[in-house]
Design a protein around this motif. Structure first.
Motif, PDB file in Angstrom:
ATOM      1  N   LEU A  38       0.854  -1.182   0.000  1.00  0.00           N
ATOM      2  CA  LEU A  38       0.000   0.000   0.000  1.00  0.00           C
ATOM      3  C   LEU A  38       0.893   1.236   0.000  1.00  0.00           C
ATOM      4  N   GLY A  39       0.697   2.088  -0.986  1.00  0.00           N
ATOM      5  CA  GLY A  39       1.495   3.313  -1.021  1.00  0.00           C
ATOM      6  C   GLY A  39       2.979   3.016  -0.910  1.00  0.00           C
ATOM      7  N   PRO A  40       3.676   3.634   0.065  1.00  0.00           N
ATOM      8  CA  PRO A  40       5.132   3.470   0.169  1.00  0.00           C
ATOM      9  C   PRO A  40       5.559   2.299   1.047  1.00  0.00           C
ATOM     10  N   VAL A  41       4.614   1.454   1.497  1.00  0.00           N
ATOM     11  CA  VAL A  41       4.985   0.405   2.440  1.00  0.00           C
ATOM     12  C   VAL A  41       4.563  -0.977   1.945  1.00  0.00           C
ATOM     13  N   ASP A  42       5.298  -1.990   2.429  1.00  0.00           N
ATOM     14  CA  ASP A  42       4.918  -3.385   2.274  1.00  0.00           C
ATOM     15  C   ASP A  42       4.374  -3.866   3.618  1.00  0.00           C
ATOM     16  N   LEU A  43       3.368  -4.732   3.572  1.00  0.00           N
ATOM     17  CA  LEU A  43       2.707  -5.195   4.781  1.00  0.00           C
ATOM     18  C   LEU A  43       2.758  -6.716   4.855  1.00  0.00           C
ATOM     19  N   HIS A  44       3.078  -7.227   6.040  1.00  0.00           N
ATOM     20  CA  HIS A  44       3.144  -8.675   6.270  1.00  0.00           C
ATOM     21  C   HIS A  44       2.404  -8.977   7.564  1.00  0.00           C
ATOM     22  N   LEU A  45       1.497  -9.954   7.509  1.00  0.00           N
ATOM     23  CA  LEU A  45       0.563 -10.182   8.619  1.00  0.00           C
ATOM     24  C   LEU A  45       0.713 -11.571   9.221  1.00  0.00           C
ATOM     25  N   LEU A  46       0.583 -11.622  10.540  1.00  0.00           N
ATOM     26  CA  LEU A  46       0.375 -12.876  11.272  1.00  0.00           C
ATOM     27  C   LEU A  46      -0.946 -12.732  12.017  1.00  0.00           C
ATOM     28  N   TYR A  47      -1.855 -13.694  11.800  1.00  0.00           N
ATOM     29  CA  TYR A  47      -3.143 -13.653  12.499  1.00  0.00           C
ATOM     30  C   TYR A  47      -3.533 -15.070  12.885  1.00  0.00           C
ATOM     31  N   VAL A  48      -3.763 -15.284  14.183  1.00  0.00           N
ATOM     32  CA  VAL A  48      -4.167 -16.593  14.705  1.00  0.00           C
ATOM     33  C   VAL A  48      -5.281 -16.380  15.707  1.00  0.00           C
TER      34      VAL A  48
END
Length: 357
Positions: free
Chosen positions: A131-141
């Motif tokens: 998104l825009g200028p950033v990369d996003l990485h998610l952990l969801y449990v």
């Protein structure tokens, strides 16, 4: 409950294996011991993985084998064969009924799972990797067994001129926590584009939860509070703005150094601000290309080992400063599962935000 293909294959093979071993044992036996009674296990096992027709077919084959083994024995006794066949027939009928009930349950479970997956995509939409200028990485449990949604929640939206992020944790667990999380997510999505700044956005979250409680007085959503961290990252600025509503401080990585973002005056959690005069203070920190920001819930920071020691999140993130961003969520999940006295036993959400170079 979903079963692996290996489990299903083994389950399908077991009834056939029982019949083969029974026949071999009966034929190779040098004494008068008879093994045809063991054939009743074949349809009983078939009910676990085979269809109704398959289970009946296994039972019929077992009955045929029972007659053959009984009549080819040295001293066949017709009443004994009849008794065994009758018992095998009853077992086959019961196994067919069990197979039918199991098939119906599995079909209903697949339908419920499909609905749950749709609900998850609506309530907790998949996180965009960029998104825009950033990369996003998610952990969801989710902590609840077989659940896909818990009391932790997240959202990321690219608004004109900036990326706005939210990560939060509702007090308690279960469906009530999911309900509160969905209300806060809806309020965030409704306000994120129009709110002039993070304090206004936090106020909209507070108002949204209050209105929901007034609209439905019977819900316990109005009784729950939630900790939230809001982040704004301008497209053309080397900073990150953060506002904490009682939420654990994010970790900021710059080069090889990892530190907690200092919140000198954090706000109260959402739905508790009415206890005191409401105020919101935004912290602004440098966030240049290559920097990383880890947002997380207390399911991460409050994981304890058997000695009661909290998980050393800052130390682990320091060890992973050179790990690719996309690997960090998996590393964190494995670490938490191994470190916790009972594995991962709480809702866990963590979002790694990477400023692209």
């Amino acid at each position: 409950m979903r079963r692996s293909r290996t489990q299903i294959s083994i389950g399908r093979a077991l009834p056939v294996l029982v019949m083969v071993l029974t026949v071999l044992a009966d034929l190779l036996s040098e004494n008068e011991e008879r093994y045809d009674r063991l054939l009743a296990a074949a349809p009983a096992l078939a009910a676990v993985t085979w269809s109704v027709r398959g289970t009946v077919a296994i039972g019929v084959v077992a009955m045929v084998l029972g007659v053959i083994l009984g009549t080819t024995s040295g001293d066949p006794f017709l009443p004994d064969i009849t008794t065994n066949e009758s018992a095998l027939g009853v077992v086959t009928l019961v196994a067919a009924w069990v197979s039918r009930a199991r098939s119906r349950y599995e079909r209903e479970l697949r339908e419920v799972t499909a609905v749950a997956e749709v609900v998850q995509r609506v309530v907790l939409r998949p996180l965009a990797p960029r998104l825009g200028p950033v990369d996003l990485h998610l952990l969801y449990v989710a902590a609840a067994a077989k659940a896909r949604i818990g009391g932790d929640f997240y959202e990321a939206v690219h608004v004109p001129g900036a990326v706005r992020l939210m990560l939060g944790d509702v007090q308690g667990k279960g469906l009530g926590a999911v309900e509160t999380a969905s209300v806060l997510l809806g309020s965030f999505r409704a306000a994120v584009n129009d709110a002039p700044d993070l304090p206004a956005l936090a106020d909209r979250l507070e108002e949204g939860l209050g209105r929901y409680g007034a609209w439905d007085p019977d819900t316990d959503a109005a009784e729950r509070f939630a900790t939230v961290v809001l982040v704004e990252i301008p497209d053309d600025g080397a900073v990150a703005r953060l506002l904490s509503c009682g939420h654990p401080a994010p970790l900021l990585q710059h080069g090889d150094r990892v530190r907690f973002v200092p919140f000198e005056d954090p706000s109260l959690p959402i739905n508790l601000s009415g206890l005191l005069d409401s105020h919101h203070r935004v912290e602004e920190v440098p966030f240049v290309p290559g920097d990383r920001l880890l947002l997380y819930t207390d399911g991460v920071s409050e994981t304890r080992d058997r000695a009661g020691t909290f998980y050393p999140l800052q130390d682990r993130m320091t060890q992973w400063v050179h790990e690719p961003g996309e690997r960090v969520p998996a590393l964190l999940h494995d670490e938490l599962d191994a470190y916790g006295a009972h594995g991962v036993d709480d809702d866990v959400a963590a979002m790694l935000v990477v400023r692209r170079e």
